[in-house]
Design a protein around this motif. Sequence first.
Motif, mmCIF file in Angstrom:
data_model
loop_
_atom_site.group_PDB
_atom_site.id
_atom_site.type_symbol
_atom_site.label_atom_id
_atom_site.label_comp_id
_atom_site.label_asym_id
_atom_site.label_seq_id
_atom_site.Cartn_x
_atom_site.Cartn_y
_atom_site.Cartn_z
ATOM 1 N N LYS A 24 -2.887 -12.827 -5.547
ATOM 2 C CA LYS A 24 -2.705 -11.727 -4.622
ATOM 3 C C LYS A 24 -4.025 -11.336 -4.007
ATOM 4 O O LYS A 24 -4.151 -11.142 -2.814
ATOM 5 C CB LYS A 24 -2.104 -10.570 -5.419
ATOM 6 N N ASN A 40 -5.225 -11.500 -0.143
ATOM 7 C CA ASN A 40 -5.757 -10.408 0.652
ATOM 8 C C ASN A 40 -7.042 -10.811 1.346
ATOM 9 O O ASN A 40 -7.300 -10.429 2.466
ATOM 10 C CB ASN A 40 -5.996 -9.189 -0.228
ATOM 11 N N VAL A 64 -6.125 -12.722 4.275
ATOM 12 C CA VAL A 64 -5.538 -11.879 5.299
ATOM 13 C C VAL A 64 -6.600 -11.132 6.066
ATOM 14 O O VAL A 64 -6.577 -11.075 7.298
ATOM 15 C CB VAL A 64 -4.581 -10.869 4.633
ATOM 16 N N GLU A 65 -7.565 -10.627 5.321
ATOM 17 C CA GLU A 65 -8.588 -9.857 6.004
ATOM 18 C C GLU A 65 -9.423 -10.730 6.912
ATOM 19 O O GLU A 65 -9.858 -10.319 7.968
ATOM 20 C CB GLU A 65 -9.507 -9.194 4.984
ATOM 21 N N LYS A 107 -3.806 -15.827 9.095
ATOM 22 C CA LYS A 107 -2.729 -15.475 8.183
ATOM 23 C C LYS A 107 -1.394 -15.872 8.783
ATOM 24 O O LYS A 107 -0.546 -16.498 8.167
ATOM 25 C CB LYS A 107 -2.759 -13.975 7.930
ATOM 26 N N ASP A 113 4.325 -13.615 0.542
ATOM 27 C CA ASP A 113 3.619 -12.863 -0.488
ATOM 28 C C ASP A 113 4.577 -12.253 -1.508
ATOM 29 O O ASP A 113 4.318 -11.209 -2.053
ATOM 30 C CB ASP A 113 2.798 -11.757 0.161
ATOM 31 N N GLN A 121 -1.143 -0.058 9.485
ATOM 32 C CA GLN A 121 -0.527 -1.043 8.600
ATOM 33 C C GLN A 121 0.987 -0.941 8.635
ATOM 34 O O GLN A 121 1.683 -1.936 8.644
ATOM 35 C CB GLN A 121 -1.009 -0.848 7.164
ATOM 36 N N VAL A 140 3.670 -3.759 9.431
ATOM 37 C CA VAL A 140 4.796 -4.132 8.579
ATOM 38 C C VAL A 140 6.100 -4.071 9.369
ATOM 39 O O VAL A 140 6.947 -4.964 9.295
ATOM 40 C CB VAL A 140 4.871 -3.192 7.350
#
Lengths: 417, 669
Positions: A7, A11, A14-15, A21, A70, A127, A131
């Motif tokens: 995880k 991340n 992703v960053e 991503k 994820d 965020q 989403v």
Amino acid sequence: MSYNIRKRLKNVVVESDEEEKDFEESASDYSPSESESASSSSELENSSSESDNSSHVESSKKLPTKFRQDEDHTYIIKSDDYFSNCTKKKAVTSNNKFTDVDTSRLEQGKLQDLLSSYNVTVKHNKQLKQVAVENRDQFSKWLYILKEGFNVLLYGLGSKIKILNEFREKCLGNLPVLVVDGFFPNLSIKDIVTGIVNDILELSDNPTNVYEACDVIINKMSSRRNLCFYMIVHNIEGEPLKNQQTQTLLSKLAAVPNIHIVASIDHISAPLIWVNTQLSKFNFVWYNVTSFLPYLRETSFEESSIVQQPKALVLSSLNNVFMSLTSKTKDIYLIMVKYQLEHGKAKHYKGFAFKKLYGVCKEGFLVSTDLALRSQLTEFVDHEMVKIKRSNDGVEYLVIPIDNNVLQQFVDKHSKE
Amino acid sequence: MDTNLTISKGIFVYKTKNIADYKRKDGTDNVFADQLWYQSFKSVWTKVEQKIEILNDEMFTGLLKNLVDSVKSSFNEKVTEVPTKTLLTGINMPDHVALFSTLCKEIKKSVTPHIAVLHTEHCSTLKNLVESAVDQFVNKVHSYESDGDELKSKIRKTYCTFAFLQAWYESLHGSTNSKRKTRSVAQPLVIIIPDFENFNEKSLQDFILIISSYLNVLPIILIFGIATSVNAIHRSLPFHVSSKINIQVFNTQPSHLYLNRIIESVLLTEDCPFHIGGKVFQCFTDIFLYYDLSVQRFIKNFKYAMLEHYSAHSIMALCTFSHKVNRVVEQLSDDDLAAVKSLQSVRDHIEGSDNFEETLIQGVQHFYSYLSMFHLYLKCLHSLVHSLPNCPLGKQVRELYSTATSGEITQSEGYIEAFKLLGFHSKQELTEKVSGMCLILEDHDGDEIQDVLAQLQEHLVKLEDATTEVAEEPKLGGELMLSEKMNRLQLKQKLRELTRAPKQLSNYDKARAALIQYLQDVFDKYLRHPSSVPFYELFFFNNLSIRQVLLGSHRSAIHTALNNPSYYFHCDCCKLTDDGRISASMPDISILYKLHLEYGKLINLYDWLQAFVTIVDPYIDSGEEDAENRPVSPEVHARFIQGVADLEFLGFIKSYKRKTHVVRLTWGG
């Protein structure tokens, strides 16, 4: 533990780059080295090593595919927690009272105002939007899946009303849609079936038996293959829908190839309501659409939510009824209220005995006969201002089913007059 | 924000025009119907579906033959009890629909047109039960068109009684009372109850009593579908009822055999170019074995995997039948070709060529031949190893397939073990097995296969001729060595050395070793892992995320969102070093959830609110003492109330008789 590492690495990926991503998600479908057991490091390599062939990422954009990669987390219950939590004989809490907070008397309307003025999503606005966009990207896929005989079930934290409404507006604009609010307390399966028969299919005769009505729908739909309609069921596990009969009927409807159901669940034990046969008929495909949106509409119906009992409503309706009473009746009611405020805190408070009330009223020249008092009481009972209970020894007790602090306010207001 | 913000009703209908106007225009076509990949999907899936249907019919017809025959002959003799057939169906309820629909079809074809199927939901009371049964008999004759005028010819349900049924039956077949002799000619009335256990016992008992009293005028046969055991009948029917019926029991085969047949004769054949990779396959069989034993579910899962696979990219259109490949390649765009080029397996195995289209067609065709060989030799391997002790590779073809597609099967432990065991086989056993393999190969044409077959037969002949005698000389040497005089220690040493010395091989041993070596070579060649063949990605679906979509991970999704919101937000601010920590940046509901974890069974709302306030609205000013009594801002209060209501809605807490508290409904984080 490996989940944690993975995880974290995820991340990092992703960053590093938003596009990368995006790419990783779509590319993994064809990269052979992508497998569940692949170590976390290879996952990183994977995304970087394939960055040269970005061409097919772009071309795949119009296609509906998107797995939330994820989601390899699993929920494991630690049995030890049970013992640490539930073996204590008596739960110990403090003696503080929630009603001590002076603002505790928040009303429903005011609550909604406050919440709308305070943007709940302010913390992660960006965020959350991200989403939501990701969730919305799945719409075309839902349509695609629905047409192939599957039904869609949405889960995940947060209200799903918004996304389902968006889905309806965007994708089902011209098609017949039945929206069912499963959280609506007075809903029944009869309403749903009637809605379909009368409003969607426009049939003249609607059998009174829901099963027969359901058969009528099924026959109608299977005789007209080129017709189809959608059902959007918010909270299919909701209180009014969760009984077996309703779920069996819904699953029968869901199994019809040209009836498509998009449903959502929220309650943590929701998946337990279905039995094998129902599940097989529903043929759900589960999508996680976690949105973190508060359940504003869903909870507005909840009667039990002690926290936000619309006290003002109770108080004002009490006042309204009270104003229309004759002065003598008013006095009788005030006597009862005061008595309950005085004695209601006693441990085994049963209520105001009818005989006793009669005695008090007679003394105050409020009533002259037993019968007259009774007829007054009927009025109170009709307005649910009083409940009559009969104890084991046959004595009638009168109880006012309203919170004491509301009564206090009521008394404060009216004893001055 | 939405139009249906009323709180007075729960049903909303959205429709822009009359239902009649929806005809044709908004047909039921898929949104992607015009896409190439969708057409490929459709053709493959249709083929698979057809084959499954044919297989179902074949299988069930075979199974139900006895049952249908006995239904046919039930009224050949005079009966005093209701002939009752019980079909032990097994617990995989979802599959029974197919079984019973085949049964109806069969009975209709060869016995009688009068069939009533009674489902639990229609028969809550005796009245409903009788009505529903009679209604099906009487009204089935008319076709079930729901148009207005057809409905008129239907008999109203309230008239559907047994007396009416008798009148109807007599008008159709003549009175059975008068000419008893001709009864066997008449068509019996069959009542099927597919789900016996769920039926209301009371009304069923009465129903059976009624039937038995009408038995002299109406030839009625009952068929029960029982999921558990025959015991269920005796448990729900008391003696005075069960004495009225004449029970005959029929078995069906267990569902895993059904699954094996579907897998072997539909999914793992050339007719289905789409394949699921080992892990996903394993996942599907696990769902089957541990969740519901439902073959329907397995097929649906398979279909979903197909949908997922084809929709992944337009190049998946290539995953179609071999005769269609050329046409598909013609229609691919340049981008698509580039995408194919960039597939991992293509990059690894094919060097850049000028005419990629040509390479592509050849490569894909090559993949087809590889696949057919793969399946063929998998079956061969299965015929060799399925009866080995302890089944190192499993008993079923599906297990072999799963091993072969998750990794190199020839390197797997089970495979090595299996061949070791084969190496111990006696001549007879081995010959039997290899001949079995030859039989499989004989059904197929092709030079390569014929070549292998010839070789195998050659080996078999050698095996047949070989004796178990061991050449003489070394034995003599051994004896000589022992004949020398030596002390006990020396003897011991000697014997130990002798055991260590390679065992002398007999002719049979040698022939056997050669055969096994040859077999291994063959399997090495044909049972390579599919990913080593170019264009693998086009035909194999290997994404295990599908598990979440098919099974759902409702609880864990909520759990993660509450405990660790950064998982969904991908943000820094909420990242936690350990699970117990709470940060003010988290969403309110997460904060409240984490706080509620710290309480026991009961939660005092006041304390909960105070804890919430200290996190979201920390009191920074110096006045430490009055921090406690500081009024809570209405905004924070509202947020708290909403959060608590949300948690209650999710089922984590519920109200308590003391209004100041709530009860926790879960334990553990």
